[in-house]
Structure formats: structure tokens, C-alpha cells
Design an enzyme around this catalytic site. Structure first.
Site, PDB file in Angstrom:
ATOM      1  N   TYR A  30     -28.690  23.434  32.103  1.00  0.00           N
ATOM      2  CA  TYR A  30     -29.306  22.129  31.805  1.00  0.00           C
ATOM      3  C   TYR A  30     -29.087  21.168  32.982  1.00  0.00           C
ATOM      4  O   TYR A  30     -29.983  20.457  33.406  1.00  0.00           O
ATOM      5  CB  TYR A  30     -28.714  21.540  30.515  1.00  0.00           C
ATOM      6  CG  TYR A  30     -29.079  20.091  30.308  1.00  0.00           C
ATOM      7  CD1 TYR A  30     -30.401  19.715  30.073  1.00  0.00           C
ATOM      8  CD2 TYR A  30     -28.124  19.082  30.391  1.00  0.00           C
ATOM      9  CE1 TYR A  30     -30.757  18.377  29.916  1.00  0.00           C
ATOM     10  CE2 TYR A  30     -28.463  17.745  30.235  1.00  0.00           C
ATOM     11  CZ  TYR A  30     -29.777  17.402  29.997  1.00  0.00           C
ATOM     12  OH  TYR A  30     -30.123  16.081  29.863  1.00  0.00           O
ATOM     13  N   SER A 112     -26.999   6.193  31.091  1.00  0.00           N
ATOM     14  CA  SER A 112     -28.281   6.555  30.471  1.00  0.00           C
ATOM     15  C   SER A 112     -28.282   6.175  28.992  1.00  0.00           C
ATOM     16  O   SER A 112     -27.237   6.220  28.330  1.00  0.00           O
ATOM     17  CB  SER A 112     -28.480   8.071  30.607  1.00  0.00           C
ATOM     18  OG  SER A 112     -29.418   8.536  29.672  1.00  0.00           O
ATOM     19  N   GLN A 133     -29.545   2.145  32.010  1.00  0.00           N
ATOM     20  CA  GLN A 133     -30.922   2.666  32.097  1.00  0.00           C
ATOM     21  C   GLN A 133     -31.497   2.808  30.695  1.00  0.00           C
ATOM     22  O   GLN A 133     -30.960   3.491  29.837  1.00  0.00           O
ATOM     23  CB  GLN A 133     -30.920   4.035  32.801  1.00  0.00           C
ATOM     24  CG  GLN A 133     -32.278   4.732  32.806  1.00  0.00           C
ATOM     25  CD  GLN A 133     -32.412   5.778  31.713  1.00  0.00           C
ATOM     26  OE1 GLN A 133     -31.490   6.554  31.490  1.00  0.00           O
ATOM     27  NE2 GLN A 133     -33.536   5.791  31.012  1.00  0.00           N
ATOM     28  N   TYR A 135     -34.349   3.997  28.146  1.00  0.00           N
ATOM     29  CA  TYR A 135     -35.549   4.773  27.781  1.00  0.00           C
ATOM     30  C   TYR A 135     -36.366   3.862  26.892  1.00  0.00           C
ATOM     31  O   TYR A 135     -35.811   3.191  26.020  1.00  0.00           O
ATOM     32  CB  TYR A 135     -35.155   6.033  27.003  1.00  0.00           C
ATOM     33  CG  TYR A 135     -35.044   7.258  27.881  1.00  0.00           C
ATOM     34  CD1 TYR A 135     -36.176   7.823  28.442  1.00  0.00           C
ATOM     35  CD2 TYR A 135     -33.820   7.841  28.143  1.00  0.00           C
ATOM     36  CE1 TYR A 135     -36.085   8.944  29.252  1.00  0.00           C
ATOM     37  CE2 TYR A 135     -33.715   8.963  28.958  1.00  0.00           C
ATOM     38  CZ  TYR A 135     -34.859   9.501  29.510  1.00  0.00           C
ATOM     39  OH  TYR A 135     -34.771  10.602  30.314  1.00  0.00           O
ATOM     40  N   ARG A 170     -39.013  22.841  31.180  1.00  0.00           N
ATOM     41  CA  ARG A 170     -37.818  23.467  31.768  1.00  0.00           C
ATOM     42  C   ARG A 170     -37.527  24.800  31.083  1.00  0.00           C
ATOM     43  O   ARG A 170     -36.906  24.839  30.011  1.00  0.00           O
ATOM     44  CB  ARG A 170     -36.630  22.518  31.641  1.00  0.00           C
ATOM     45  CG  ARG A 170     -36.954  21.167  32.294  1.00  0.00           C
ATOM     46  CD  ARG A 170     -35.813  20.198  32.237  1.00  0.00           C
ATOM     47  NE  ARG A 170     -36.269  18.894  32.686  1.00  0.00           N
ATOM     48  CZ  ARG A 170     -35.876  17.729  32.180  1.00  0.00           C
ATOM     49  NH1 ARG A 170     -35.000  17.704  31.191  1.00  0.00           N
ATOM     50  NH2 ARG A 170     -36.351  16.595  32.639  1.00  0.00           N
ATOM     51  N   LYS A 257     -37.148   2.860  38.050  1.00  0.00           N
ATOM     52  CA  LYS A 257     -36.721   4.153  38.604  1.00  0.00           C
ATOM     53  C   LYS A 257     -37.820   5.191  38.377  1.00  0.00           C
ATOM     54  O   LYS A 257     -38.455   5.209  37.318  1.00  0.00           O
ATOM     55  CB  LYS A 257     -35.433   4.581  37.897  1.00  0.00           C
ATOM     56  CG  LYS A 257     -34.903   5.967  38.258  1.00  0.00           C
ATOM     57  CD  LYS A 257     -33.516   6.165  37.637  1.00  0.00           C
ATOM     58  CE  LYS A 257     -32.922   7.512  37.945  1.00  0.00           C
ATOM     59  NZ  LYS A 257     -33.476   8.603  37.147  1.00  0.00           N
ATOM     60  N   HIS A 281     -36.715  12.272  39.618  1.00  0.00           N
ATOM     61  CA  HIS A 281     -35.855  12.736  38.529  1.00  0.00           C
ATOM     62  C   HIS A 281     -35.127  14.034  38.928  1.00  0.00           C
ATOM     63  O   HIS A 281     -34.896  14.917  38.112  1.00  0.00           O
ATOM     64  CB  HIS A 281     -36.714  12.983  37.274  1.00  0.00           C
ATOM     65  CG  HIS A 281     -36.048  12.583  35.989  1.00  0.00           C
ATOM     66  ND1 HIS A 281     -36.215  11.352  35.406  1.00  0.00           N
ATOM     67  CD2 HIS A 281     -35.213  13.268  35.160  1.00  0.00           C
ATOM     68  CE1 HIS A 281     -35.528  11.304  34.279  1.00  0.00           C
ATOM     69  NE2 HIS A 281     -34.899  12.444  34.107  1.00  0.00           N
ATOM     70  N   ARG A 284     -37.096  17.339  38.133  1.00  0.00           N
ATOM     71  CA  ARG A 284     -37.090  17.845  36.748  1.00  0.00           C
ATOM     72  C   ARG A 284     -38.364  17.538  35.979  1.00  0.00           C
ATOM     73  O   ARG A 284     -38.465  17.848  34.796  1.00  0.00           O
ATOM     74  CB  ARG A 284     -35.897  17.230  36.003  1.00  0.00           C
ATOM     75  CG  ARG A 284     -34.579  17.723  36.514  1.00  0.00           C
ATOM     76  CD  ARG A 284     -33.444  16.858  36.047  1.00  0.00           C
ATOM     77  NE  ARG A 284     -33.037  17.078  34.672  1.00  0.00           N
ATOM     78  CZ  ARG A 284     -32.234  18.059  34.279  1.00  0.00           C
ATOM     79  NH1 ARG A 284     -31.784  18.931  35.161  1.00  0.00           N
ATOM     80  NH2 ARG A 284     -31.873  18.179  33.022  1.00  0.00           N
TER      81      ARG A 284
HETATM   82  C1  LIG Z   1     -28.934  16.841  33.698  1.00  0.00           C
HETATM   83  C2  LIG Z   1     -29.701  15.622  34.097  1.00  0.00           C
HETATM   84  C3  LIG Z   1     -29.999  14.662  33.140  1.00  0.00           C
HETATM   85  C4  LIG Z   1     -30.673  13.500  33.525  1.00  0.00           C
HETATM   86  N1  LIG Z   1     -30.879  12.508  32.588  1.00  0.00           N
HETATM   87  C5  LIG Z   1     -31.439  11.337  32.974  1.00  0.00           C
HETATM   88  C6  LIG Z   1     -31.535  10.257  32.058  1.00  0.00           C
HETATM   89  O1  LIG Z   1     -31.115  10.327  30.907  1.00  0.00           O
HETATM   90  N2  LIG Z   1     -32.111   9.113  32.521  1.00  0.00           N
HETATM   91  C7  LIG Z   1     -32.564   8.975  33.797  1.00  0.00           C
HETATM   92  O2  LIG Z   1     -33.061   7.911  34.172  1.00  0.00           O
HETATM   93  N3  LIG Z   1     -32.476   9.986  34.674  1.00  0.00           N
HETATM   94  C8  LIG Z   1     -31.911  11.149  34.296  1.00  0.00           C
HETATM   95  N4  LIG Z   1     -31.766  12.151  35.215  1.00  0.00           N
HETATM   96  C9  LIG Z   1     -32.220  11.957  36.608  1.00  0.00           C
HETATM   97  C10 LIG Z   1     -31.111  11.324  37.447  1.00  0.00           C
HETATM   98  O3  LIG Z   1     -30.902   9.985  37.087  1.00  0.00           O
HETATM   99  C11 LIG Z   1     -31.475  11.336  38.944  1.00  0.00           C
HETATM  100  O4  LIG Z   1     -32.742  10.786  39.123  1.00  0.00           O
HETATM  101  C12 LIG Z   1     -31.432  12.744  39.529  1.00  0.00           C
HETATM  102  O5  LIG Z   1     -30.347  13.477  39.030  1.00  0.00           O
HETATM  103  C13 LIG Z   1     -31.356  12.663  41.034  1.00  0.00           C
HETATM  104  O6  LIG Z   1     -31.391  13.923  41.609  1.00  0.00           O
HETATM  105  P1  LIG Z   1     -30.090  14.766  42.045  1.00  0.00           P
HETATM  106  O7  LIG Z   1     -29.549  15.347  40.787  1.00  0.00           O
HETATM  107  O8  LIG Z   1     -30.672  15.762  42.954  1.00  0.00           O
HETATM  108  O9  LIG Z   1     -29.137  13.802  42.683  1.00  0.00           O
HETATM  109  C14 LIG Z   1     -31.104  13.327  34.855  1.00  0.00           C
HETATM  110  C15 LIG Z   1     -30.798  14.301  35.805  1.00  0.00           C
HETATM  111  C16 LIG Z   1     -30.089  15.432  35.452  1.00  0.00           C
HETATM  112  C17 LIG Z   1     -29.756  16.451  36.501  1.00  0.00           C
END
Ligand SMILES: Cc1cc2nc3c(=O)[nH]c(=O)nc-3n(C[C@H](O)[C@H](O)[C@H](O)COP(=O)(O)O)c2cc1C
Length: 382
Positions: A30, A112, A133, A135, A170, A257, A281, A284
Site C-alpha cells: 500500500y 491527512s 490536509q 479531503y 492500484r 496540492k 500524489h 498513485r
Molecule cells: C501510502 C500513501 C498514502 C497517501 N495518502 C495521502 C492522503 O491521504 N492525502 C494526500 O493529500 N496525499 C496522500 N498521499 C500523497 C502524498 O501526500 C505525497 O503527495 C506523495 O507521497 C509524494 O510522493 P513520494 O511518496 O514519492 O514522496 C499518499 C501517498 C502515499 C504513498
């Protein structure tokens, strides 16, 4: 100053490998995965690493400082902890561990909406310095209530998200039947049994919950009902109509963001937003999308004097932070790097990861003869 880090793990990659060994496969996948075929995930880091910097060895050097001002606050480094959902699934108490470490190192921590500690607890641990942050809730009443809680917790910056109009596709999470709390299929039970430290810590801390959302969730939801509750409660797609009331209500700094285009950057400026995080993100959401370093350069050049331009996605080291800053980011964030750290080293993981990144970045600055973080662009080889 950077503090000491555990010399057995002198890179984020070492932490990633250790995390993979320590936590169950469904939790690691995950955290680690991108979406679809992981093209965007891999492109983020590889294209960022195409950026090259020029040193000035014979220039007078009066010391290098990582200190960086953002929204009138001076931070001790130009990077912060990005919001990550379900953190307690990877390691119990991980949002608390990271919030505390961020506070001690004077860098921003973003909580988050869907993680496993509450706005109030994050604020308490950081003496009101944590960002939040949001949602986007479908109901105005819920939106207003959460924003009022963030304001009451003295949160300085509210971050809204534009890059989740749909859930990312995913395959690993689909295969693992990922759910909150984790679905205990035979396969998942076997994975947990193979990670006794994780299992013990999780037992000690109890089942992770969406702590910020507890007041709004009916009690005793089963897994299916929980998924339905989330779908009904939040609608990811943002637009002018949804952003305007938030801007009117929120007196602190407001950050958008997930910006990946000039169009969205320009809209953000028009809506009175104070900063944008150029982000995909962490690869993702849109596998066919660009790496973030690509739109960053144009967005920063065109709009950097009208709005604070920050960047995340793909950053895994001090040199990566330097590359992003040289390409126009005023500040950077990382998601996975910090979660690898905590998943690998538990409560020592926050301090370790921040110290490691600070040490690496300090070395790059001294090597380049870059005295201030705002001078990185002078070292960019175009
Ligand atoms: C497991 C996971 C969960 C995430 N959940 C959120 C979230 O709840 N809210 C959000 O704004 N971004 C979320 N993100 C995105 C991160 O805030 C961020 O944009 C991202 O991890 C940046 O890339 P990096 O992991 O390569 O540093 C998530 C990323 C990951 C890896």
C-alpha cells in the site's frame, strides 16, 4: 542542526528495504506502490535525477544554511512531511512519531484527513504547528466543522487536494483486498504472523482508526459499510464552487496540492490560494501523467512570483531536494521516504530520516557553494 542518524541505514533505499522486511506485505505494498503499471511512480524519481547541478569550487564560501522561510515561518530545512492516509496500518502511532520529529526538527508536518491520529492530537504534539490536509466533504456542515476544528487547533496552513477526482487504480491493493481495518483473509493473517514485531506493536496500540473522523462515523461499521461511508462523505473532485467558500472561511494560509498543469496553477491564483504543491500524489493517480519535475519548471517560472510553488513526488534524498529547489520549488515534501523510515525503525524513524536528509542536503550545499536555499537555481545546469 542535523542530529545523528543510525549509520546502518544511510539512505532512504536502506530504510525501504528494512521496512519491506518488517511490515506485512499488504501494508508495504500500500505504501510502496504507484498505480496501474507504476510508470508514473518510477518516472518521478528517474526524471528528477536527470537534473544536474553546477558547483563553484573557487568562490568564497561563508557557510551554508538549510533554513528556509515559507508563509512567514522560518523552518530548519526546505522539506516537510507530506500527508499520508492510513499511517497506523504501516506502523502503529506513525503519524504521532512523525509529527513529534517534525516539531523537534522544526519542519512542517501535514496531517491527512484519513490518517490515524486526529487534528487535535497532531496540534498538541507540534504546539499548533501541524498543517492539515482536507479531503473535500460532500456536506457543507461537515466541511465547516472540520475546518473549524483545524482553526481551533491553531493549524497555520490548510491544504486542499485536487488530484483525487477518482480513486487511483492500484492493482496490489485490489489483490490484497486492502481495507481499514485490514481484512484478515488467510493470506493476510499469514503475512502478519511472519512479522511478529509489527503484530506485537499493533496489538499494544490497538486497531488503528480514522481518528479525525470518529465524531462523524456511525459506530460499529463493518468493512463494507465503512467503504460506503467514505464514498458518501467525501467527493474528491474540486472546482471553483467548492474552493471559494473554503477560501472565505479559512483565515490562515491555503494551499492547493496536486497541481500538475499551468491551467490549474492559474486557477489557484485567481481563487486567492497562497501556495501550490506541484504533485502527482507520488505517482498513485495517473500512470500516464508527467513526472512532477517537468511541469514544475514552467509553473515556477511563470507563476513563482505570484504564489508559493512547492513540489513533491519522487524525492528520496538530499540531492533530490536540491534538484527540485534548483528547478524552481520554494519548498519540497516527501511522503514515502518518511514512512519507510518509521516502518523500518519505529519511534526512531522520524528523527533518523529527517537527520539523514538534512545531513545529505548540507553536504550538497557545501559542495555546490550554495549558501542559502533560495540560491539553488543559480546552480542549475540548463
Ligand atoms: C501510502 C500513501 C498514502 C497517501 N495518502 C495521502 C492522503 O491521504 N492525502 C494526500 O493529500 N496525499 C496522500 N498521499 C500523497 C502524498 O501526500 C505525497 O503527495 C506523495 O507521497 C509524494 O510522493 P513520494 O511518496 O514519492 O514522496 C499518499 C501517498 C502515499 C504513498
Amino acid at each position: 542542526m542535523a542530529r545523528k542518524f543510525d549509520t546502518r541505514y544511510p539512505s532512504i533505499d536502506d530504510l525501504r528495504s528494512r521496512a519491506q522486511k518488517k511490515i506485512p506485505k499488504f501494508a508495504f505494498e500500500y505504501l510502496d506502490g504507484g498505480c496501474n503499471e507504476d510508470v508514473n511512480l518510477l518516472r518521478n524519481t528517474s526524471e528528477l535525477r536527470d537534473v544536474q547541478l553546477r558547483p563553484n569550487y573557487l568562490k568564497a564560501h561563508n557557510g551554508s544554511s538549510l533554513k528556509t522561510k515559507l508563509f512567514g515561518i522560518e523552518y530548519d530545512a526546505p522539506f516537510g512531511i507530506a500527508p499520508v492516509g492510513l499511517q497506523g496500518l504501516m506502523w502503529p502511532n506513525s503519524p504521532e512519531i512523525l509529527a513529534k520529529a517534525a516539531f523537534e526538527h522544526n519542519i512542517p508536518f501535514i496531517l491527512s484527513t484519513v490518517t490515524t491520529t486526529s487534528i487535535e492530537r497532531a496540534s498538541e504534539l507540534t504546539e499548533g504547528k501541524a498543517w492539515f490536509q482536507l479531503y473535500h466533504p460532500t456536506e457543507d456542515r461537515l466541511r465547516d466543522d472540520i475546518i473549524n476544528r483545524a482553526a481551533a487547533a491553531e493549524c497555520p496552513v490548510l491544504v486542499i487536494l485536487c488530484d483525487v477526482p477518482t480513486f487511483g487504480f492500484r492493482p496490489r491493493d485490489i489483490r490484497n483486498g486492502l481495507a481499514m481495518p485490514p481484512k484478515m483473509s488467510l493470506n493476510n493473517i499469514l503475512q502478519v504472523l511472519g512479522k511478529p514485531n509489527w503484530a506485537l506493536e499493533t496489538l499494544k496500540h490497538g486497531q488503528p482508526n480514522f481518528e479525525t473522523l470518529i465524531p462523524y462515523m456511525p459506530k460499529g461499521l463493518d468493512l463494507k459499510q465503512l467503504g460506503k461511508f467514505m464514498d458518501q462523505t467525501f467527493s474528491g473532485r474540486l472546482n471553483e464552487e467548492k474552493i471559494k467558500p473554503i477560501r472565505d472561511m479559512w483565515k490562515g494560509k491555503l494551499v492547493l496540492k496536486g497541481v500538475a498543469s499551468e491551467y490549474d496553477a492559474e486557477e489557484a491564483i485567481g481563487l486567492g490560494i497562497d501556495g501550490i504543491i506541484v504533485s502527482n500524489h507520488g505517482g498513485r493517480q495517473l500512470d500516464a501523467g508527467q513526472s512532477t519535475i517537468k511541469p514544475l519548471a514552467t509553473i515556477a517560472e511563470k507563476y513563482g512570483d505570484q504564489i508559493e510553488v512547492m513540489m513533491d513526488s519522487g524525492i528520496r534524498s538530499g540531492p533530490d531536494v536540491a534538484r527540485a529547489m534548483a528547478s524552481g520549488a520554494k519548498f519540497t515534501f516527501m511522503g514515502r521516504s518518511f514512512m519507510y523510515g518509521v516502518s523500518a525503525l519505529g519511534k526512531k524513524g522520524g528523527n533518523h530520516t529527517i537527520s539523514l536528509l538534512k545531513t545529505e542536503l548540507q553536504q550538497v550545499m557545501e559542495q555546490l557553494c550554495c549558501e542559502n536555499t533560495k540560491d539553488f537555481p543559480n546552480h542549475l545546469i540548463k
